[in-house]
Design an enzyme around this catalytic site. Structure first.
Site, short mmCIF file in Angstrom:
data_model
loop_
_atom_site.label_atom_id
_atom_site.label_comp_id
_atom_site.label_asym_id
_atom_site.label_seq_id
_atom_site.Cartn_x
_atom_site.Cartn_y
_atom_site.Cartn_z
N MET A 1 8.64 4.77 4.82
CA MET A 1 8.82 3.39 4.36
C MET A 1 10.01 3.28 3.42
O MET A 1 10.72 2.27 3.44
CB MET A 1 7.54 2.88 3.69
CG MET A 1 6.38 2.72 4.66
SD MET A 1 6.74 1.71 6.10
CE MET A 1 7.12 0.16 5.34
N GLU A 2 10.27 4.31 2.63
CA GLU A 2 11.42 4.29 1.73
C GLU A 2 12.71 4.29 2.53
O GLU A 2 13.66 3.56 2.19
CB GLU A 2 11.34 5.49 0.78
CG GLU A 2 10.29 5.35 -0.30
CD GLU A 2 8.84 5.48 0.19
OE1 GLU A 2 7.94 5.13 -0.59
OE2 GLU A 2 8.59 5.92 1.33
N ASP B 1 24.35 -10.73 3.14
CA ASP B 1 24.59 -11.58 1.97
C ASP B 1 26.07 -11.62 1.59
O ASP B 1 26.61 -12.67 1.28
CB ASP B 1 23.77 -11.08 0.78
CG ASP B 1 24.03 -11.90 -0.47
OD1 ASP B 1 23.84 -13.14 -0.42
OD2 ASP B 1 24.43 -11.33 -1.48
N PHE C 1 0.80 -1.22 0.00
CA PHE C 1 0.00 0.00 0.00
C PHE C 1 0.83 1.28 0.00
O PHE C 1 0.32 2.36 0.25
CB PHE C 1 -0.98 0.00 1.17
CG PHE C 1 -1.95 -1.16 1.09
CD1 PHE C 1 -2.68 -1.40 -0.07
CD2 PHE C 1 -2.09 -2.03 2.15
CE1 PHE C 1 -3.55 -2.47 -0.17
CE2 PHE C 1 -2.96 -3.11 2.06
CZ PHE C 1 -3.70 -3.32 0.90
N CYS C 2 2.10 1.16 -0.32
CA CYS C 2 2.94 2.36 -0.43
C CYS C 2 2.70 3.02 -1.78
O CYS C 2 2.63 2.35 -2.80
CB CYS C 2 4.42 2.00 -0.29
SG CYS C 2 4.92 1.66 1.38
N HIS C 3 2.60 4.35 -1.74
CA HIS C 3 2.44 5.11 -2.98
C HIS C 3 3.80 5.23 -3.68
O HIS C 3 4.82 5.37 -3.01
CB HIS C 3 1.92 6.52 -2.68
CG HIS C 3 0.53 6.53 -2.17
ND1 HIS C 3 0.22 6.28 -0.84
CD2 HIS C 3 -0.65 6.74 -2.79
CE1 HIS C 3 -1.08 6.35 -0.68
NE2 HIS C 3 -1.65 6.63 -1.85
#
Length: 167
Positions: free
Chosen positions: A120-121, A135, A84-86
């Site tokens: 969120m970014e 990794d 739901f992130c734009h």
């Protein structure tokens, strides 16, 4: 299983029937918004001992530089990863890694001008940078721990936020 919501409260990504959906930002003001997130990668001694001149090199390449690239790519593609992130036009993304003893502190700062924030970014950028460190160093040790991924600062929109360090 514990309830994740109060039946009286309306979560922003849920409609009145508790169905998920993207928040409508059409009526929000366009403002400059920034967000900064941090993550910490704890290394076992054998991995931390690989550091030289502020960088860790492995057969896969320079760990910090690769993590910066991966974190930046992830921040720019957050809307493809989090349902739901734009999609945001990111104007700036800076990722910094610093080795302190056996810990790598990762900070991701994101800037946008838009109707919704960049929290969120920033969190995605910091977390993917941390996963990239894991990794690239897992051949040295699987005892690597990723922890303390959190939002530390946000400006713009309805309110500003600053982590007081208590969490």
């Amino acid at each position: 299983m514990a309830k994740l919501y109060n039946s009286q409260a309306m979560l922003t990504h849920m409609d009145s029937k508790r169905r998920p959906g993207m928040v409508d930002v059409a009526d929000k003001a366009v403002t400059e918004r920034t967000a900064t997130a941090r993550a910490v990668v704890v290394l076992p001694a054998e991995a931390a001992g690989q550091a030289e001149n502020g960088e860790i090199n492995t057969h896969k390449g320079p760990v910090f530089q690769t993590a910066i690239i991966a974190g930046t790519q992830a921040a720019k593609r957050t809307h493809e990863l989090i349902p739901f992130c734009h999609p945001l036009k990111i104007e700036g993304c800076r990722i910094a890694l610093e080795l302190k003893g056996n810990e790598i502190e990762i900070e991701c700062a994101v800037k946008v001008t838009g109707k919704t924030g960049a929290e969120m970014e920033a969190l995605t950028g910091a977390t993917v940078a941390a996963l990239t460190v894991y990794d690239m160093l897992k051949s040295v040790s699987h005892g690597i721990e990723i922890r303390a991924a959190r939002l530390v600062r946000k400006t713009g929109g309805k309110s500003d936020y600053r982590d007081d360090g208590a969490g």
